[in-house]
Scaffold this motif. Structure first.
Motif, short mmCIF file in Angstrom:
data_model
loop_
_atom_site.label_atom_id
_atom_site.label_comp_id
_atom_site.label_asym_id
_atom_site.label_seq_id
_atom_site.Cartn_x
_atom_site.Cartn_y
_atom_site.Cartn_z
N GLY A 83 0.78 -1.24 0.00
CA GLY A 83 0.00 0.00 0.00
C GLY A 83 0.80 1.28 0.00
N MET A 84 2.13 1.22 0.05
CA MET A 84 2.92 2.44 0.13
C MET A 84 4.25 2.43 -0.60
SD MET A 84 3.21 2.69 4.19
CE MET A 84 1.73 3.24 4.94
N TYR A 85 4.76 1.30 -0.93
CA TYR A 85 6.13 1.27 -1.44
C TYR A 85 6.23 0.66 -2.84
CZ TYR A 85 7.12 2.26 3.39
OH TYR A 85 7.15 2.83 4.63
N PHE A 86 7.27 1.09 -3.54
CA PHE A 86 7.59 0.52 -4.84
C PHE A 86 8.90 -0.25 -4.72
CE2 PHE A 86 4.97 4.20 -5.82
CZ PHE A 86 4.07 3.66 -6.74
N CYS A 87 9.06 -1.27 -5.57
CA CYS A 87 10.31 -2.01 -5.64
C CYS A 87 10.76 -2.10 -7.09
CB CYS A 87 10.15 -3.42 -5.08
SG CYS A 87 9.80 -3.48 -3.32
N LEU A 88 12.06 -1.93 -7.31
CA LEU A 88 12.62 -1.95 -8.66
C LEU A 88 13.34 -3.27 -8.94
CD1 LEU A 88 13.63 -0.61 -11.32
CD2 LEU A 88 15.53 0.31 -9.98
N ASN A 89 13.05 -3.84 -10.09
CA ASN A 89 13.73 -5.06 -10.54
C ASN A 89 14.32 -4.83 -11.93
OD1 ASN A 89 12.25 -7.64 -8.88
ND2 ASN A 89 11.15 -5.71 -8.95
N PHE A 90 15.30 -5.70 -12.26
CA PHE A 90 15.85 -5.73 -13.61
C PHE A 90 15.44 -7.04 -14.25
CE2 PHE A 90 18.99 -3.58 -10.82
CZ PHE A 90 18.71 -2.29 -11.22
N VAL A 91 14.74 -6.97 -15.37
CA VAL A 91 14.27 -8.19 -16.04
C VAL A 91 15.45 -8.91 -16.68
CG1 VAL A 91 12.79 -9.11 -17.87
CG2 VAL A 91 12.01 -7.19 -16.45
N THR A 92 15.49 -10.25 -16.47
CA THR A 92 16.58 -11.05 -17.00
C THR A 92 16.03 -12.16 -17.90
OG1 THR A 92 16.47 -12.54 -15.12
CG2 THR A 92 18.00 -10.69 -14.95
N GLU A 93 16.92 -12.83 -18.56
CA GLU A 93 16.65 -14.00 -19.38
C GLU A 93 15.70 -13.69 -20.54
OE1 GLU A 93 16.90 -17.73 -17.59
OE2 GLU A 93 17.27 -16.97 -15.59
N LYS A 94 15.58 -14.68 -21.40
CA LYS A 94 14.94 -14.39 -22.67
C LYS A 94 13.43 -14.18 -22.56
CE LYS A 94 16.75 -18.12 -24.45
NZ LYS A 94 17.33 -18.84 -23.29
N LYS A 95 12.90 -13.57 -23.59
CA LYS A 95 11.47 -13.31 -23.68
C LYS A 95 10.69 -14.61 -23.50
CE LYS A 95 8.21 -11.30 -26.79
NZ LYS A 95 7.28 -11.10 -27.47
N GLY A 96 9.62 -14.57 -22.69
CA GLY A 96 8.82 -15.76 -22.45
C GLY A 96 9.17 -16.45 -21.13
N PHE A 97 10.33 -16.11 -20.54
CA PHE A 97 10.73 -16.67 -19.24
C PHE A 97 10.63 -15.55 -18.20
CE2 PHE A 97 13.70 -18.13 -15.97
CZ PHE A 97 13.34 -19.46 -15.85
N GLY A 98 9.79 -15.75 -17.18
CA GLY A 98 9.54 -14.70 -16.20
C GLY A 98 10.54 -14.71 -15.07
N ALA A 99 11.56 -13.86 -15.15
CA ALA A 99 12.58 -13.78 -14.10
C ALA A 99 13.11 -12.36 -14.00
CB ALA A 99 13.73 -14.73 -14.41
N ALA A 100 13.62 -12.02 -12.79
CA ALA A 100 14.15 -10.68 -12.59
C ALA A 100 15.04 -10.65 -11.36
CB ALA A 100 13.00 -9.68 -12.42
N VAL A 101 15.83 -9.58 -11.25
CA VAL A 101 16.68 -9.34 -10.10
C VAL A 101 16.11 -8.15 -9.34
CG1 VAL A 101 18.97 -8.62 -9.33
CG2 VAL A 101 18.74 -10.27 -11.20
N LEU A 102 15.79 -8.35 -8.05
CA LEU A 102 15.27 -7.27 -7.22
C LEU A 102 16.42 -6.46 -6.64
CD1 LEU A 102 13.10 -5.85 -5.38
CD2 LEU A 102 13.58 -7.65 -3.72
N LEU A 103 16.38 -5.15 -6.82
CA LEU A 103 17.39 -4.28 -6.24
C LEU A 103 16.98 -3.97 -4.79
CD1 LEU A 103 19.85 -2.44 -6.52
CD2 LEU A 103 18.30 -0.65 -7.23
N ARG A 104 17.79 -4.39 -3.83
CA ARG A 104 17.44 -4.19 -2.42
C ARG A 104 18.17 -3.03 -1.77
NH1 ARG A 104 14.44 -7.32 0.52
NH2 ARG A 104 15.46 -6.40 2.32
N ALA A 105 19.43 -2.79 -2.15
CA ALA A 105 20.16 -1.71 -1.47
C ALA A 105 21.32 -1.18 -2.31
CB ALA A 105 20.68 -2.21 -0.12
N CYS A 106 21.60 0.12 -2.11
CA CYS A 106 22.72 0.80 -2.78
C CYS A 106 23.42 1.72 -1.80
CB CYS A 106 22.23 1.68 -3.93
SG CYS A 106 21.61 0.79 -5.34
N GLU A 107 24.67 2.08 -2.14
CA GLU A 107 25.34 3.18 -1.45
C GLU A 107 25.17 4.42 -2.32
OE1 GLU A 107 29.32 1.76 -1.25
OE2 GLU A 107 28.91 0.32 0.35
#
Length: 196
Positions: A83-107
């Motif tokens: 209800g309040m937050y967004f999360c950013l992911n980077f989509v990986t692997e080929k089209k048709g395969f549902g996968a991604a990397v979630l960005l959790r933290a940065c400096e």
DNA sequence: GTAGTGATTTTCT
DNA sequence: GAAAATCACTACA
């Protein structure tokens, strides 16, 4: 000017998600926001890999929300949570395969003044980006930044050819299923990694 | 310093 | 209608 930074090409994302997650650590995320340029060094991510991963949004097939995950690699996937937050992911692997990397933290690296403006209650640099919801808030990212092409000029990852960080791994955070998988990767020497 | 809990709304069942 | 890839506040030590 020597070669200092290179934008990661689509081929970087078109690989097994676990490898992409590990290799993303120590890279820099660059976002040219309406307010100005924002840059952070990535220190913590998690992999969400396809239909066999019960914690992955793609586990139950393609829906309106997760459609980007099933698209081609090298795109952003942003979803709304709790209800309040967004999360950013980077989509990986080929089209048709549902996968991604979630960005959790940065400096934080550049644009600190904008980050403090977006997160008025934060009082120290290290706390600006140490969490997936906090990262999106400080970077000013919302649904509007969903499905951006990471090989474009607005949002992309950069390799600055620094020494690879020491990498630790653990179970993923904040999920109730799929906790047996050790698909969280982090820079063991960074103070910006989330707790627990 | 740690532990417990409320906020708030999209999304899918 | 319930759950959700979270965060910050409060209470207490």
């Amino acid at each position: 000017m020597p070669r200092r930074a290179k934008k990661l090409p689509r081929s970087f994302y078109d690989r097994p998600t676990g490898e992409v997650a590990r290799d993303i650590l120590g890279k820099y995320i660059v976002y040219k926001s309406p307010e100005g340029r924002l840059v952070g060094r990535i220190v913590e991510v998690e992999a969400y890999i396809g239909q066999d991963d019960p914690a992955c949004h793609a586990a139950r097939g393609e829906t309106g929300r997760n459609a980007v995950m099933f698209g081609p690699p090298g795109f952003s996937y942003i979803y709304f949570i709790y209800g309040m937050y967004f999360c950013l992911n980077f989509v990986t692997e080929k089209k048709g395969f549902g996968a991604a990397v979630l960005l959790r933290a940065c400096e934080p690296s550049e644009g600190l003044d904008i980050m403090y403006k977006n997160s008025p209650r934060i009082k120290s640099d290290v706390k600006l980006l140490n969490g997936p919801g906090k990262f999106c808030r400080s970077f000013g990212m919302t649904r509007d930044q969903n499905a951006l092409d990471l090989t474009g000029s607005v949002l992309y990852l950069e390799d600055r050819f620094e020494k690879a960080p020491r990498i630790g791994r653990s179970h993923r955070i904040g999920i109730r299923v799929g906790r047996d998988k050790l698909w969280r990767f982090f820079d063991t020497d960074s103070k910006a990694v989330t707790k627990s």
